[in-house]
Design a protein around this motif. Sequence first.
Motif, mmCIF file in Angstrom:
data_model
loop_
_atom_site.group_PDB
_atom_site.id
_atom_site.type_symbol
_atom_site.label_atom_id
_atom_site.label_comp_id
_atom_site.label_asym_id
_atom_site.label_seq_id
_atom_site.Cartn_x
_atom_site.Cartn_y
_atom_site.Cartn_z
ATOM 1 N N GLN A 269 6.091 6.556 -14.350
ATOM 2 C CA GLN A 269 6.701 7.823 -14.729
ATOM 3 C C GLN A 269 6.588 8.879 -13.696
ATOM 4 O O GLN A 269 7.578 9.716 -13.399
ATOM 5 N N GLU A 270 5.322 8.825 -12.823
ATOM 6 C CA GLU A 270 4.963 9.923 -11.953
ATOM 7 C C GLU A 270 5.923 9.627 -10.665
ATOM 8 O O GLU A 270 6.486 10.311 -9.948
ATOM 9 N N LEU A 271 5.782 8.277 -10.350
ATOM 10 C CA LEU A 271 6.217 7.780 -8.894
ATOM 11 C C LEU A 271 7.485 7.295 -8.728
ATOM 12 O O LEU A 271 7.882 6.724 -7.496
ATOM 13 N N GLY A 272 8.074 6.680 -9.738
ATOM 14 C CA GLY A 272 9.268 5.872 -9.717
ATOM 15 C C GLY A 272 9.150 4.689 -9.905
ATOM 16 O O GLY A 272 8.006 4.230 -10.051
ATOM 17 N N PRO A 273 9.987 3.724 -9.721
ATOM 18 C CA PRO A 273 9.943 2.457 -9.838
ATOM 19 C C PRO A 273 8.688 1.613 -9.181
ATOM 20 O O PRO A 273 8.581 2.026 -7.969
ATOM 21 N N LEU A 274 8.017 0.794 -9.792
ATOM 22 C CA LEU A 274 6.755 0.202 -8.979
ATOM 23 C C LEU A 274 7.036 -0.563 -7.946
ATOM 24 O O LEU A 274 6.346 -0.814 -7.038
ATOM 25 N N PHE A 275 8.135 -1.521 -8.268
ATOM 26 C CA PHE A 275 8.564 -2.270 -7.195
ATOM 27 C C PHE A 275 8.869 -1.621 -6.003
ATOM 28 O O PHE A 275 8.729 -2.012 -4.695
ATOM 29 N N ALA A 276 9.650 -0.419 -5.964
ATOM 30 C CA ALA A 276 9.608 0.432 -4.759
ATOM 31 C C ALA A 276 8.316 1.014 -3.930
ATOM 32 O O ALA A 276 8.359 1.028 -2.881
ATOM 33 N N LEU A 277 7.344 1.211 -4.854
ATOM 34 C CA LEU A 277 5.999 1.671 -4.469
ATOM 35 C C LEU A 277 5.232 0.468 -3.373
ATOM 36 O O LEU A 277 5.066 0.639 -2.686
ATOM 37 N N SER B 34 5.981 -1.649 3.672
ATOM 38 C CA SER B 34 6.320 -1.226 4.957
ATOM 39 C C SER B 34 5.349 -0.108 5.794
ATOM 40 O O SER B 34 5.860 0.491 6.836
ATOM 41 N N GLY B 35 4.389 0.484 5.101
ATOM 42 C CA GLY B 35 3.455 1.080 5.665
ATOM 43 C C GLY B 35 3.828 2.567 5.548
ATOM 44 O O GLY B 35 3.258 3.651 6.099
ATOM 45 N N ALA B 36 4.955 2.854 4.477
ATOM 46 C CA ALA B 36 5.503 4.113 4.059
ATOM 47 C C ALA B 36 4.746 4.763 2.668
ATOM 48 O O ALA B 36 5.235 5.751 2.493
ATOM 49 N N LEU B 37 3.669 4.072 2.276
ATOM 50 C CA LEU B 37 3.130 4.665 1.119
ATOM 51 C C LEU B 37 2.163 5.767 1.480
ATOM 52 O O LEU B 37 1.191 5.741 2.385
ATOM 53 N N GLY B 38 2.395 6.963 0.744
ATOM 54 C CA GLY B 38 1.825 8.204 1.200
ATOM 55 C C GLY B 38 0.427 8.318 0.344
ATOM 56 O O GLY B 38 0.371 7.595 -0.597
ATOM 57 N N ILE B 39 -0.510 9.034 1.041
ATOM 58 C CA ILE B 39 -2.081 9.030 0.119
ATOM 59 C C ILE B 39 -1.651 9.771 -1.105
ATOM 60 O O ILE B 39 -2.415 9.460 -2.114
ATOM 61 N N GLY B 40 -0.784 10.529 -1.345
ATOM 62 C CA GLY B 40 -0.703 11.301 -2.590
ATOM 63 C C GLY B 40 -0.046 10.029 -3.768
ATOM 64 O O GLY B 40 -0.591 10.260 -4.936
ATOM 65 N N GLU B 41 0.818 9.161 -3.070
ATOM 66 C CA GLU B 41 1.140 8.164 -4.078
ATOM 67 C C GLU B 41 -0.231 7.344 -4.496
ATOM 68 O O GLU B 41 -0.154 6.720 -5.654
#
Length: 114
Positions: free
Chosen positions: A45-53, A59-66
């Motif tokens: 609900q906070e981060l959007g679809p988990l598969f996109a996460l 791909s190394g694009a996960l932010g520390i906030g996520e």
Amino acid sequence: MPSQEHGKLASSRPANPARGEAAVRVGGADLVLRPSFAALVAAEQELGPLFALVERAASGALGIGELVALFWHCLAARPEGLTREAFGEGVAAGGLAKATPALRVLLGQILGGR
């Protein structure tokens, strides 16, 4: 539930890999992360679809906030008085390299289930 002792968090029980749990060290304590259905729904609900996460992480694009948000939602027990901001600071202080094994476990649970 873990408590604070002399400014440090007290450890709770160890993570149980058979339950899909992992641990992250924050404030001198190992905090158990459990990717329950409710926790993953809250994270989504906070981060959007988990598969996109998962794709961003791969791909190394996960932010520390996520990363902190996912961990926060998956905390099996939140120590009394621990704020999300303090938790995030603790994860960052421990370094991303130390958080990566717990992230791998959670991402594996998202993809593979139990």
